[in-house]
Write a protein that holds these residues in place. Structure first.
Motif, PDB file in Angstrom:
ATOM      1  N   UNK A 193      31.159  12.894 -22.415  1.00 41.24           N
ATOM      2  CA  UNK A 193      30.275  12.043 -23.214  1.00 41.24           C
ATOM      3  C   UNK A 193      31.008  11.382 -24.381  1.00 41.24           C
ATOM      4  N   UNK A 194      32.111  11.990 -24.840  1.00 33.38           N
ATOM      5  CA  UNK A 194      32.890  11.349 -25.898  1.00 33.38           C
ATOM      6  C   UNK A 194      33.442  10.011 -25.419  1.00 33.38           C
ATOM      7  N   UNK A 195      33.948   9.980 -24.179  1.00 32.45           N
ATOM      8  CA  UNK A 195      34.472   8.736 -23.619  1.00 32.45           C
ATOM      9  C   UNK A 195      33.348   7.721 -23.418  1.00 32.45           C
ATOM     10  N   UNK A 196      32.164   8.186 -23.058  1.00 34.30           N
ATOM     11  CA  UNK A 196      31.017   7.284 -22.923  1.00 34.30           C
ATOM     12  C   UNK A 196      30.781   6.537 -24.233  1.00 34.30           C
ATOM     13  N   UNK A 197      30.705   7.270 -25.334  1.00 38.35           N
ATOM     14  CA  UNK A 197      30.425   6.661 -26.635  1.00 38.35           C
ATOM     15  C   UNK A 197      31.534   5.700 -27.042  1.00 38.35           C
ATOM     16  N   UNK A 300      37.169  15.774 -17.311  1.00 37.01           N
ATOM     17  CA  UNK A 300      36.071  16.095 -18.223  1.00 37.01           C
ATOM     18  C   UNK A 300      36.554  16.836 -19.464  1.00 37.01           C
ATOM     19  N   UNK A 301      37.817  17.206 -19.468  1.00 32.14           N
ATOM     20  CA  UNK A 301      38.373  17.932 -20.618  1.00 32.14           C
ATOM     21  C   UNK A 301      38.910  16.931 -21.638  1.00 32.14           C
ATOM     22  N   UNK A 305      40.387  15.448 -31.043  1.00 29.89           N
ATOM     23  CA  UNK A 305      40.417  14.112 -31.630  1.00 29.89           C
ATOM     24  C   UNK A 305      39.517  13.151 -30.858  1.00 29.89           C
ATOM     25  N   UNK A 306      39.527  13.257 -29.524  1.00 31.51           N
ATOM     26  CA  UNK A 306      38.655  12.409 -28.705  1.00 31.51           C
ATOM     27  C   UNK A 306      37.188  12.719 -28.970  1.00 31.51           C
ATOM     28  N   UNK A 307      36.879  14.017 -29.097  1.00 29.91           N
ATOM     29  CA  UNK A 307      35.506  14.396 -29.437  1.00 29.91           C
ATOM     30  C   UNK A 307      35.089  13.805 -30.778  1.00 29.91           C
ATOM     31  N   UNK A 308      36.006  13.830 -31.745  1.00 28.31           N
ATOM     32  CA  UNK A 308      35.713  13.277 -33.063  1.00 28.31           C
ATOM     33  C   UNK A 308      35.444  11.775 -32.963  1.00 28.31           C
ATOM     34  N   UNK A 309      36.293  11.071 -32.219  1.00 28.35           N
ATOM     35  CA  UNK A 309      36.090   9.632 -32.055  1.00 28.35           C
ATOM     36  C   UNK A 309      34.770   9.336 -31.334  1.00 28.35           C
ATOM     37  N   UNK A 310      34.414  10.206 -30.392  1.00 30.19           N
ATOM     38  CA  UNK A 310      33.140  10.035 -29.691  1.00 30.19           C
ATOM     39  C   UNK A 310      31.959  10.176 -30.629  1.00 30.19           C
ATOM     40  N   UNK A 311      32.021  11.175 -31.503  1.00 34.18           N
ATOM     41  CA  UNK A 311      30.959  11.379 -32.497  1.00 34.18           C
ATOM     42  C   UNK A 311      30.881  10.191 -33.452  1.00 34.18           C
ATOM     43  N   UNK A 312      32.049   9.700 -33.875  1.00 36.56           N
ATOM     44  CA  UNK A 312      32.087   8.545 -34.778  1.00 36.56           C
ATOM     45  C   UNK A 312      31.479   7.313 -34.094  1.00 36.56           C
ATOM     46  N   UNK A 313      31.834   7.104 -32.821  1.00 36.41           N
ATOM     47  CA  UNK A 313      31.302   5.947 -32.085  1.00 36.41           C
ATOM     48  C   UNK A 313      29.787   6.021 -31.973  1.00 36.41           C
ATOM     49  N   UNK A 314      29.271   7.211 -31.679  1.00 37.65           N
ATOM     50  CA  UNK A 314      27.818   7.382 -31.613  1.00 37.65           C
ATOM     51  C   UNK A 314      27.182   7.130 -32.968  1.00 37.65           C
TER      52      UNK A 314
END
Length: 332
Positions: A193-197, A300-301, A305-314
């Protein structure tokens, strides 16, 4: 294109007859195709019928009027899609539907995935649309839509983001939210979902920039640039990880791209094709850079940092949605 798990979580699936399963899939495709042909044919026939009536009444027939009707273009689209579906059902083979062992194992590991980010994005878009209806679509476009002159001459670059939160009507938001649910859910299931955002936000920005550069005189609204980013990403995914997805996944994605492009060309008066192109290219480039080719690497792993960017994008898209609502209500 369904990506439901190919197994029962409680027990191993009973053996199935491949030919019987193939025929079942063919019947399902034909049934949906007949509905599309019936609905599309009815809409197209109604428009042509009205044109004939006007011609009989002495008015000169102007066939260009048909393509200025969004309903006619949609009807033609459904009619063509249904006809293709009938053809596809006849050419479908067992190789097109039997998943590889890697695809089955990947589905087993991905079971239970929920489209959380996709749902949040849809809720944000629908929330803005409700307020948009209250204040009037015309006023909404002027207030927070992607009005290119305001971006170019007044420096209101934030409109590239807020324009994606608006929609031009009920049909527009219906088709966009349906597409976002479908492609967004697929992306959360297949990737992360991080990549989705990240892809959704990058595609909105890229699509908005393309639209400003190549279509500077026409205001634009809608999240379709972001959705096309998801389509581009999934097309790359289908190629890079073709052993881990259903056999016809890549083919289905290419067909989707073809139909979207054809619809955009026919309905160019209603569709911002440059926003679609910019969003699509952003998704493709991100997919090329991010999706691992090796099956031993889990797509899916993600790293922290990617998770952080995903949260920021959302957070950015949600913030822009809230900003759009406040501005529409005159609070900003």
């Amino acid at each position: 294109m369904s990506l439901e798990p190919f197994f029962d979580e409680e027990k191993d699936p009973p053996p199935i007859d491949i030919e019987e399963y193939l025929e079942k899939e063919r019947r399902s495709i034909r049934r949906k195709s007949y509905w599309a042909i019936g609905l599309g044919g009815l809409v197209v026939a109604a428009h042509i019928g009205w044109l004939i009536i006007f011609a009989l009444a002495g008015a000169g027939p102007d066939f260009s009027i048909l393509f200025r009707s969004l309903f006619f273009v949609l009807g033609l689209f459904f009619l063509c899609a249904g006809i293709y579906g009938i053809y596809h059902s006849k050419t479908l083979t067992a190789e097109d539907i039997v998943p590889s062992p890697e695809a089955i194992e990947f589905a087993r590991r991905s079971a239970g995935t929920r489209a959380i980010y996709t749902t949040v994005l849809v809720v944000a878009i629908v929330s803005v649309y409700i307020v948009e209806v209250v204040v009037g679509i015309g006023n909404a476009v002027e207030s927070v839509g992607l009005v290119k002159s305001r971006v170019i001459y007044d420096g209101e670059y934030w409109r590239i983001l807020t324009g994606a939160t608006l929609h031009g009507g009920l049909l527009h938001i219906y088709f966009n939210t349906q597409a976002l649910f479908g492609f967004g859910g697929l992306m959360e299931y297949l990737s992360n979902r991080a990549h989705l955002a990240i892809v959704f936000l990058l595609a909105i920005i890229s699509g908005g920039i393309f639209s400003v550069i190549f279509l500077p005189d026409t205001p634009s609204v809608g999240a379709s640039g972001g959705i096309m980013g998801l389509v581009g990403y999934l097309a790359v995914y289908g190629y890079q990880r073709r052993r881990q997805v259903p056999p016809d996944f890549l083919k289905s994605m290419l067909i989707n791209i073809g139909f979207i492009a054809a619809f955009g060309l026919i309905a160019y008066q209603f569709v911002d094709n440059f926003a679609h192109l910019g969003g699509f290219l952003a998704g493709v480039f991100y997919g090329i850079l991010q999706i691992p080719r090796k099956l031993s690497c889990d797509p899916r792993s993600v790293r922290a940092l990617s998770n952080l960017f995903g949260v920021i994008a959302m957070a950015v898209f949600i913030a822009e949605s809230i900003f759009s609502i406040f501005r529409l209500l005159g609070r900003v």
